[in-house]
Motif scaffolding. Sequence first.
Motif, PDB file in Angstrom:
ATOM      1  N   GLU A  58      42.563  46.274  41.930  1.00 51.77           N
ATOM      2  CA  GLU A  58      43.851  46.269  41.239  1.00 51.77           C
ATOM      3  C   GLU A  58      44.749  45.163  41.784  1.00 51.77           C
ATOM      4  OE1 GLU A  58      44.836  47.921  38.675  1.00 51.77           O
ATOM      5  OE2 GLU A  58      43.004  49.101  38.459  1.00 51.77           O
ATOM      6  N   LYS A  59      44.715  44.978  43.110  1.00 48.13           N
ATOM      7  CA  LYS A  59      45.526  43.924  43.716  1.00 48.13           C
ATOM      8  C   LYS A  59      45.063  42.538  43.254  1.00 48.13           C
ATOM      9  CE  LYS A  59      46.478  44.523  48.001  1.00 48.13           C
ATOM     10  NZ  LYS A  59      46.334  44.582  49.482  1.00 48.13           N
ATOM     11  N   ASP A  60      43.742  42.341  43.230  1.00 53.64           N
ATOM     12  CA  ASP A  60      43.206  41.058  42.769  1.00 53.64           C
ATOM     13  C   ASP A  60      43.539  40.813  41.302  1.00 53.64           C
ATOM     14  OD1 ASP A  60      42.186  40.715  45.284  1.00 53.64           O
ATOM     15  OD2 ASP A  60      40.160  41.380  44.755  1.00 53.64           O
ATOM     16  N   LYS A  61      43.502  41.893  40.505  1.00 57.11           N
ATOM     17  CA  LYS A  61      43.804  41.751  39.087  1.00 57.11           C
ATOM     18  C   LYS A  61      45.263  41.336  38.882  1.00 57.11           C
ATOM     19  CE  LYS A  61      42.032  44.857  36.496  1.00 57.11           C
ATOM     20  NZ  LYS A  61      41.793  46.156  35.812  1.00 57.11           N
ATOM     21  N   ALA A  62      46.180  41.976  39.647  1.00 54.42           N
ATOM     22  CA  ALA A  62      47.595  41.615  39.535  1.00 54.42           C
ATOM     23  C   ALA A  62      47.831  40.183  39.985  1.00 54.42           C
ATOM     24  CB  ALA A  62      48.443  42.589  40.360  1.00 54.42           C
ATOM     25  N   THR A  63      47.160  39.798  41.074  1.00 56.33           N
ATOM     26  CA  THR A  63      47.298  38.424  41.562  1.00 56.33           C
ATOM     27  C   THR A  63      46.774  37.422  40.543  1.00 56.33           C
ATOM     28  OG1 THR A  63      47.051  39.233  43.826  1.00 56.33           O
ATOM     29  CG2 THR A  63      46.751  36.863  43.454  1.00 56.33           C
ATOM     30  N   ASP A  64      45.635  37.739  39.942  1.00 54.66           N
ATOM     31  CA  ASP A  64      45.064  36.842  38.940  1.00 54.66           C
ATOM     32  C   ASP A  64      45.983  36.725  37.727  1.00 54.66           C
ATOM     33  OD1 ASP A  64      42.947  36.544  40.596  1.00 54.66           O
ATOM     34  OD2 ASP A  64      41.639  37.965  39.566  1.00 54.66           O
ATOM     35  N   LEU A  65      46.632  37.842  37.329  1.00 46.71           N
ATOM     36  CA  LEU A  65      47.537  37.802  36.182  1.00 46.71           C
ATOM     37  C   LEU A  65      48.736  36.904  36.463  1.00 46.71           C
ATOM     38  CD1 LEU A  65      48.393  38.774  33.411  1.00 46.71           C
ATOM     39  CD2 LEU A  65      49.415  40.779  34.491  1.00 46.71           C
ATOM     40  N   GLN A  66      49.330  37.064  37.640  1.00 50.52           N
ATOM     41  CA  GLN A  66      50.469  36.217  38.000  1.00 50.52           C
ATOM     42  C   GLN A  66      50.062  34.751  38.077  1.00 50.52           C
ATOM     43  OE1 GLN A  66      53.567  37.203  38.180  1.00 50.52           O
ATOM     44  NE2 GLN A  66      53.027  39.347  37.814  1.00 50.52           N
ATOM     45  N   GLU A  67      48.878  34.499  38.588  1.00 48.14           N
ATOM     46  CA  GLU A  67      48.399  33.112  38.679  1.00 48.14           C
ATOM     47  C   GLU A  67      48.189  32.523  37.293  1.00 48.14           C
ATOM     48  OE1 GLU A  67      47.236  29.625  40.679  1.00 48.14           O
ATOM     49  OE2 GLU A  67      48.248  31.448  41.363  1.00 48.14           O
ATOM     50  N   ARG A  68      47.583  33.312  36.393  1.00 45.35           N
ATOM     51  CA  ARG A  68      47.369  32.823  35.029  1.00 45.35           C
ATOM     52  C   ARG A  68      48.692  32.559  34.319  1.00 45.35           C
ATOM     53  NH1 ARG A  68      43.304  36.874  34.927  1.00 45.35           N
ATOM     54  NH2 ARG A  68      44.639  38.232  33.670  1.00 45.35           N
ATOM     55  N   LEU A  69      49.686  33.443  34.526  1.00 46.34           N
ATOM     56  CA  LEU A  69      50.994  33.225  33.907  1.00 46.34           C
ATOM     57  C   LEU A  69      51.660  31.965  34.442  1.00 46.34           C
ATOM     58  CD1 LEU A  69      52.402  36.872  33.843  1.00 46.34           C
ATOM     59  CD2 LEU A  69      51.565  35.539  31.901  1.00 46.34           C
TER      60      LEU A  69
END
Length: 241
Positions: free
Chosen positions: A160-171
């Motif tokens: 979940e942490k990696d997913k949130a980090t990846d989302l912020q990075e993509r944004l």
Amino acid sequence: MPDSKKGGAYGASPAGGDTDFRKTWDLDEYAAKANEREAREKEERKARYEAKLAGKTYHKPLTGDETYTTARRNVIDLTAQVGKSQLVPAGAGVGKRGRSAGFYCEACDLTFKDNKQYLEHINTMQHLLNTGQTMEVKRATVEEVRERIAYWVHKRDELEKDKATDLQERLRIREGEREQELEERRRRRREEAEKKRMEKEEAAKVKTEYGEDVRNEGEHDEEDMMAQMGFTGFGTSKKQS
């Protein structure tokens, strides 16, 4: 004359000769190993024959070093040999016994022609016993179950942490790309506006120098050509009375 006291060409002593550097083999030891292997293979052939007569499947006897049967953790790559050439022994390809073209099981010395048969084989009792498993599953204790649950909870939190980090990075990356696109549009608009301004200034300069009688592109070309050729007009040649 060469000195005969120096020994052979490889520096060996005269007493041992010049071949002491070569490896020697214990023939009695290798003969004993061969006899032991032949006796073991003979015993196995006998056991296979007796199992066949009884209508049963032969399995190698347990040695005591076997482990509990566990779930397979690794992913089997069934496409590793796609597009590759494979050398097989002469006469191979008849039956499943021995190495041949296909999916080969080294533990059971069997070759399967398609991946479905191979996957079914690696889950059979024959394969599991040949790979050193007892066909018995270890019963987990309460503490092991708790540790396993805690491990998967921790694994889920990390995902979940990696997913949130990846989302912020993509944004963030998308925002940067959008800013670059807007800057490129602004640059093109500025270039077009500058080009139009230069054209207007050039037109105004020409009108100031030549007044209102400014020729457009291609205008009066025929008159200039006629003047260069000596023609002043196409009036009539008859004299008026």
